[in-house]
Enzyme design. Structure first.
Site: not given
Length: 467
Positions: A291-292
């Site tokens: 999850l950037e």
């Protein structure tokens, strides 16, 4: 004085997030600072200093300070009369004990063995067995020679992990690659085309829905067309074929454009339920958190523990944070990794698209695309709570795979050797060797195909040689 070791405790509720001009390690509220690798020996009358940040403000000071095992206030003894203990090795380990040995120091009449900063135990020989340890727990030991003239300098910290870790059937050192479920300039591949060099294949990506926490997956229609027809049923069959070849296949959640959000207890439950359903439907062995766009460590931790309760102890959990996410233990990604350390398989940080960043020595902003950048930043995780077998190096597979930080595969193998054996390093040399460093990850299998499989054909044989 050839080397120094300063240790002290800070009160509960306070912490030291970073230091400079010293190598810092921590066990609870006990901190250890040793001379950096580039420091020279101190002549009589010489001085040296280092600094650190205290958190929160109003730092109240420290207690129990020692210098090379002697009180910081002075003891009238010469701490340099004996040499530093070296040659420390782990001769055997069980789930609750560890047997150590070390080289004799001339003039020593005994040795003080200090475990995780606790009170030292004095022994007369050059072996000692530590007992009463926890299963699959990491520890640090320092050993100091003692004699008629007092104590010598504390030996370099030696780290080890007890037996009993859950690692499934993954090799001791393994290669991870991401497979594209989309079309971009890289080579499109059916899952069946993944070569044997890859041990763990992460399917990129599971996607969000309008329901918070929910994850869905299906073969991308554009990719199916580009491959001349690739159905969901064919994909499922390919997952099983990879598993029959001894591979592990997991679903990666997120990516650069991913919008999966787990920010409540309800979302955590939905995440666990939906990912487990996909695992059962497609045969996935676990999940990768990529999850950037931020995550909530508390609720994602709840979600992963709920998933583990459903899937069992063979569940593979990996994480692919960006470098900025692992700069300190206060970052949400780092907090998540530490909070699920007992069920976490590996963290393969993306050491690219980063620019220059500080390493664990807090001395320089190392430039991406170098051995120093990879090793100095990996050291942050290795020295701040993660076991070496939970740390892997994530690098691009070749030109086109990233905007910055693309390296030759030989840089990856050098970085692995530097961390595992302290050989092949650049200007940064880690404070200790980490022979259990887990391996490497690449973005991506598709980009590796576009670059004549240079990454996997170079890195995988090197990993096999490390076992």
């Amino acid at each position: 004085m050839n080397g120094w070791n300063v240790q002290f405790d800070v009160p509960a509720g306070f912490s030291i997030p970073s230091a400079w001009d010293a190598v810092m390690s921590r066990s609870g509220q006990h901190y250890t600072f040793t001379n950096p690798p580039w420091a020279s020996a101190l002549a009589p009358g010489a001085t040296v200093s280092f600094g650190f940040n205290g958190n929160p403000g109003g730092f109240p000071g420290v207690t129990g300070c020692t210098l090379n095992g002697a009180p910081c206030g002075g003891s009238g003894e010469d701490p340099g009369g004996l040499g530093k203990v070296g040659g420390v090795s782990l001769t055997s380990a069980t789930a609750t004990s560890a047997a150590l040995s070390w080289s004799a120091v001339p003039g020593a009449t005994g040795y003080k063995v200090r475990l995780d900063g606790a009170a030292a135990v004095t022994v007369t020989g050059t072996t000692h067995t530590l007992t009463g340890l926890g299963t699959c727990t990491s520890h640090t030991v320092t050993i100091t020679a003692t004699g008629a003239s007092g104590d010598g300098p504390a030996g370099d910290p030696f780290g080890f992990t007890t037996a009993g870790c859950q690692s499934g059937t993954l090799p001791r050192h393994f290669l991870t690659g991401y497979w594209h479920n989309f079309v971009n300039p890289a080579t499109e591949l059916k899952l069946s085309a993944v070569p044997d060099e890859y041990d763990l294949i992460a399917i990129a990506f599971g996607e969000a829905t309008a329901t918070p926490g929910e994850v869905v997956f299906g073969v991308d229609p554009e990719l199916a067309t580009a491959l001349g027809g690739y159905t969901d049923a064919q994909f499922r069959a390919d997952v099983q074929a990879l598993k029959q070849r001894g591979k592990k296949v997991i679903l990666s959640v997120g990516g650069e454009a991913g919008r999966v959000q787990v920010a409540s207890a309800a979302a955590a439950t939905r995440f666990a339920d939906s990912v487990y359903a996909l695992m059962r439907g497609y045969g996935f062995d676990g999940v990768d958190i990529d999850l950037e766009n931020g995550l909530n460590a508390t609720y994602m931790g709840q979600a992963l523990r709920a998933l583990r309760a459903k899937a069992g102890s063979e569940l593979i959990i990996t994480m692919a944070p960006q470098t900025i996410d692992m700069q300190s233990t206060g970052m949400e990604y780092f907090k998540l990794a530490l909070s699920i350390k007992d069920i976490l398989t590996v963290v393969h940080t993306q050491f690219y698209n980063s620019g220059a960043m500080l390493g664990c020595d807090q001395a320089f902003a190392y430039s991406q695309g170098t051995v120093d950048f990879v090793t100095a930043l990996a050291c942050i995780q290795l020295e701040n709570g993660l076991r070496p077998d939970q740390v892997a190096l994530g690098l691009p597979a070749g030109p086109g795979a990233a905007n910055g930080g693309v390296v030759s595969p030989s840089v990856v193998t050098r970085a692995l050797d530097c961390l595992a054996k302290r050989t092949g390093c650049g200007s940064f040399v880690p404070p200790r060797a980490y022979p259990d460093i887990r391996g490497a990850m690449t973005w991506s299998i598709n980009w590796d195909a576009s670059n004549n499989w240079s990454f996997s054909k170079t890195v995988k044989p090197h990993l096999q040689g490390m076992s």
